[in-house]
Write an enzyme that holds these catalytic residues in place. Structure first.
Site, PDB file in Angstrom:
ATOM      1  N   HIS A 196      -2.150  -5.371   1.610  1.00 20.55           N
ATOM      2  CA  HIS A 196      -3.404  -6.083   1.382  1.00 20.55           C
ATOM      3  C   HIS A 196      -3.096  -7.502   0.941  1.00 20.55           C
ATOM      4  O   HIS A 196      -2.147  -7.730   0.202  1.00 20.55           O
ATOM      5  CB  HIS A 196      -4.214  -5.392   0.262  1.00 20.55           C
ATOM      6  CG  HIS A 196      -5.352  -6.240  -0.241  1.00 20.55           C
ATOM      7  ND1 HIS A 196      -6.573  -6.287   0.400  1.00 20.55           N
ATOM      8  CD2 HIS A 196      -5.438  -7.101  -1.287  1.00 20.55           C
ATOM      9  CE1 HIS A 196      -7.370  -7.147  -0.258  1.00 20.55           C
ATOM     10  NE2 HIS A 196      -6.712  -7.646  -1.275  1.00 20.55           N
ATOM     11  N   ARG A 238       2.495  -6.534   9.609  1.00 23.78           N
ATOM     12  CA  ARG A 238       1.820  -5.461  10.346  1.00 23.78           C
ATOM     13  C   ARG A 238       2.310  -5.386  11.786  1.00 23.78           C
ATOM     14  O   ARG A 238       2.440  -4.303  12.358  1.00 23.78           O
ATOM     15  CB  ARG A 238       0.304  -5.665  10.288  1.00 23.78           C
ATOM     16  CG  ARG A 238      -0.277  -5.364   8.904  1.00 23.78           C
ATOM     17  CD  ARG A 238      -1.709  -5.858   8.785  1.00 23.78           C
ATOM     18  NE  ARG A 238      -2.362  -5.474   7.533  1.00 23.78           N
ATOM     19  CZ  ARG A 238      -3.483  -6.038   7.076  1.00 23.78           C
ATOM     20  NH1 ARG A 238      -4.069  -6.996   7.778  1.00 23.78           N
ATOM     21  NH2 ARG A 238      -4.006  -5.633   5.944  1.00 23.78           N
ATOM     22  N   THR A 276      -5.691  -7.423  10.815  1.00 26.60           N
ATOM     23  CA  THR A 276      -6.048  -6.164  10.150  1.00 26.60           C
ATOM     24  C   THR A 276      -5.624  -4.957  10.974  1.00 26.60           C
ATOM     25  O   THR A 276      -5.096  -3.985  10.427  1.00 26.60           O
ATOM     26  CB  THR A 276      -7.572  -6.125   9.901  1.00 26.60           C
ATOM     27  OG1 THR A 276      -7.921  -7.257   9.102  1.00 26.60           O
ATOM     28  CG2 THR A 276      -7.991  -4.853   9.192  1.00 26.60           C
ATOM     29  N   ARG A 301      -1.924 -14.285   4.286  1.00 22.41           N
ATOM     30  CA  ARG A 301      -2.586 -13.506   5.345  1.00 22.41           C
ATOM     31  C   ARG A 301      -1.926 -13.728   6.704  1.00 22.41           C
ATOM     32  O   ARG A 301      -1.893 -12.828   7.542  1.00 22.41           O
ATOM     33  CB  ARG A 301      -4.091 -13.798   5.385  1.00 22.41           C
ATOM     34  CG  ARG A 301      -4.804 -13.072   4.238  1.00 22.41           C
ATOM     35  CD  ARG A 301      -6.302 -13.312   4.240  1.00 22.41           C
ATOM     36  NE  ARG A 301      -7.020 -12.664   5.326  1.00 22.41           N
ATOM     37  CZ  ARG A 301      -7.510 -11.428   5.274  1.00 22.41           C
ATOM     38  NH1 ARG A 301      -7.330 -10.676   4.212  1.00 22.41           N
ATOM     39  NH2 ARG A 301      -8.181 -10.940   6.297  1.00 22.41           N
ATOM     40  N   ASN A 345      -2.034   0.216   7.443  1.00 22.45           N
ATOM     41  CA  ASN A 345      -1.588  -1.149   7.766  1.00 22.45           C
ATOM     42  C   ASN A 345      -0.786  -1.825   6.658  1.00 22.45           C
ATOM     43  O   ASN A 345      -0.661  -3.052   6.624  1.00 22.45           O
ATOM     44  CB  ASN A 345      -2.761  -2.002   8.256  1.00 22.45           C
ATOM     45  CG  ASN A 345      -3.826  -2.212   7.208  1.00 22.45           C
ATOM     46  OD1 ASN A 345      -3.704  -1.730   6.076  1.00 22.45           O
ATOM     47  ND2 ASN A 345      -4.867  -2.942   7.567  1.00 22.45           N
ATOM     48  N   PHE A 354     -15.532   3.942   7.151  1.00 28.62           N
ATOM     49  CA  PHE A 354     -14.162   4.264   6.748  1.00 28.62           C
ATOM     50  C   PHE A 354     -13.940   4.164   5.250  1.00 28.62           C
ATOM     51  O   PHE A 354     -12.816   4.342   4.780  1.00 28.62           O
ATOM     52  CB  PHE A 354     -13.167   3.358   7.492  1.00 28.62           C
ATOM     53  CG  PHE A 354     -13.384   1.874   7.279  1.00 28.62           C
ATOM     54  CD1 PHE A 354     -12.886   1.220   6.163  1.00 28.62           C
ATOM     55  CD2 PHE A 354     -14.099   1.130   8.209  1.00 28.62           C
ATOM     56  CE1 PHE A 354     -13.089  -0.133   5.967  1.00 28.62           C
ATOM     57  CE2 PHE A 354     -14.315  -0.239   8.021  1.00 28.62           C
ATOM     58  CZ  PHE A 354     -13.805  -0.872   6.892  1.00 28.62           C
ATOM     59  N   LYS A 412       0.820  -1.211   0.000  1.00 23.89           N
ATOM     60  CA  LYS A 412       0.000   0.000   0.000  1.00 23.89           C
ATOM     61  C   LYS A 412       0.861   1.271   0.000  1.00 23.89           C
ATOM     62  O   LYS A 412       2.074   1.214   0.243  1.00 23.89           O
ATOM     63  CB  LYS A 412      -0.937  -0.033   1.223  1.00 23.89           C
ATOM     64  CG  LYS A 412      -2.019  -1.134   1.160  1.00 23.89           C
ATOM     65  CD  LYS A 412      -2.877  -1.100   2.425  1.00 23.89           C
ATOM     66  CE  LYS A 412      -4.029  -2.099   2.363  1.00 23.89           C
ATOM     67  NZ  LYS A 412      -4.843  -2.040   3.626  1.00 23.89           N
ATOM     68  N   TYR A 448     -12.494  -2.396  -3.157  1.00 28.91           N
ATOM     69  CA  TYR A 448     -13.030  -2.343  -1.793  1.00 28.91           C
ATOM     70  C   TYR A 448     -14.551  -2.259  -1.775  1.00 28.91           C
ATOM     71  O   TYR A 448     -15.126  -1.795  -0.785  1.00 28.91           O
ATOM     72  CB  TYR A 448     -12.406  -1.161  -1.044  1.00 28.91           C
ATOM     73  CG  TYR A 448     -10.993  -1.433  -0.566  1.00 28.91           C
ATOM     74  CD1 TYR A 448     -10.688  -2.551   0.224  1.00 28.91           C
ATOM     75  CD2 TYR A 448      -9.946  -0.556  -0.868  1.00 28.91           C
ATOM     76  CE1 TYR A 448      -9.397  -2.798   0.670  1.00 28.91           C
ATOM     77  CE2 TYR A 448      -8.648  -0.794  -0.410  1.00 28.91           C
ATOM     78  CZ  TYR A 448      -8.382  -1.917   0.363  1.00 28.91           C
ATOM     79  OH  TYR A 448      -7.103  -2.151   0.811  1.00 28.91           O
ATOM     80  N   GLU A 453      -9.473 -10.534  -7.723  1.00 25.70           N
ATOM     81  CA  GLU A 453      -8.605  -9.368  -7.475  1.00 25.70           C
ATOM     82  C   GLU A 453      -7.379  -9.373  -8.387  1.00 25.70           C
ATOM     83  O   GLU A 453      -6.972  -8.319  -8.881  1.00 25.70           O
ATOM     84  CB  GLU A 453      -8.187  -9.328  -5.998  1.00 25.70           C
ATOM     85  CG  GLU A 453      -9.366  -9.027  -5.076  1.00 25.70           C
ATOM     86  CD  GLU A 453      -9.015  -9.096  -3.589  1.00 25.70           C
ATOM     87  OE1 GLU A 453      -7.850  -9.386  -3.244  1.00 25.70           O
ATOM     88  OE2 GLU A 453      -9.921  -8.852  -2.777  1.00 25.70           O
TER      89      GLU A 453
END
Ligand code: IDP
Ligand code: MG
Length: 150
Positions: free
Chosen positions: A115, A102, A91, A85, A112, A57, A9, A49, A126
């Site tokens: 993704h 993270r 998250t 993950r 964070n 948010f 990100k 998203y 995706e």
């Protein structure tokens, strides 16, 4: 083999953590089948998203992901979704285990760093949202595959 979309990100790119983050997936054994630097458009952000569209948010999330370049990475591997993950961590970085990306580099949920797709189905969707078929090296043989995949 499963596919997952990783997004390094904007905060991670800005903080110079791109290499550190990609390294962790690579050393885990996941195989890179696509990778590019791009500035995410509002349209792509809202599509990516979409599931969060009604959340409070959502606006700030779209602003965040479109605010600077990201690195999109398509990874392949056995159990790639769960493996990626677990390498990423929870998250909310304040709850992420030390040793995860993270947990090691982030503090707040809105910053964070990374993704990762949350299901096999979403991984396929995706990856297709971020890469054309021509941009992917889907069939390449990695010489160490036999030492990573049984
Ligand atoms: P994930 O990235 O771990 O899959 P999701 O629940 O799918 O987490 O949320 C997508 C992204 O939206 C998160 O990575 C984070 O950037 C942002 N986000 C989620 N929940 C919140 C929140 O409560 N406040 C601000 N941002 C949030
Ligand atoms: Mg998610």
């Amino acid at each position: 083999m499963e596919r997952t979309l990783i997004i390094v990100k904007p905060d991670a790119v800005q903080r110079g953590l791109t290499g550190e983050i990609i390294k962790r997936f690579e050393q885990r054994g996941l195989k890179i089948v696509g990778m590019k630097l791009l500035q995410v458009s509002r349209e792509l952000a809202e599509k990516h998203y979409d599931v969060h569209r009604e959340r409070p948010f959502f606006t700030s999330l779209v602003e965040y992901i479109t605010s600077a370049p990201v690195v999109a990475v398509a990874l392949e591997g056995s159990d790639a979704i769960v493996a990626a993950r677990s390498t990423i961590g929870a998250t909310n970085p304040s709850e992420a285990a030390a040793g995860t990306i993270r947990g090691d580099y982030a503090l707040e949920i809105g910053r964070n760093l990374v993704h990762g797709s949350d299901s096999v189905e979403n991984g396929e969707i995706e990856v297709a949202n971020f890469f054309t078929e021509a941009e992917l090296c889907g069939g390449w043989t990695r010489d160490v595959d036999g030492w990573v995949f049984e």
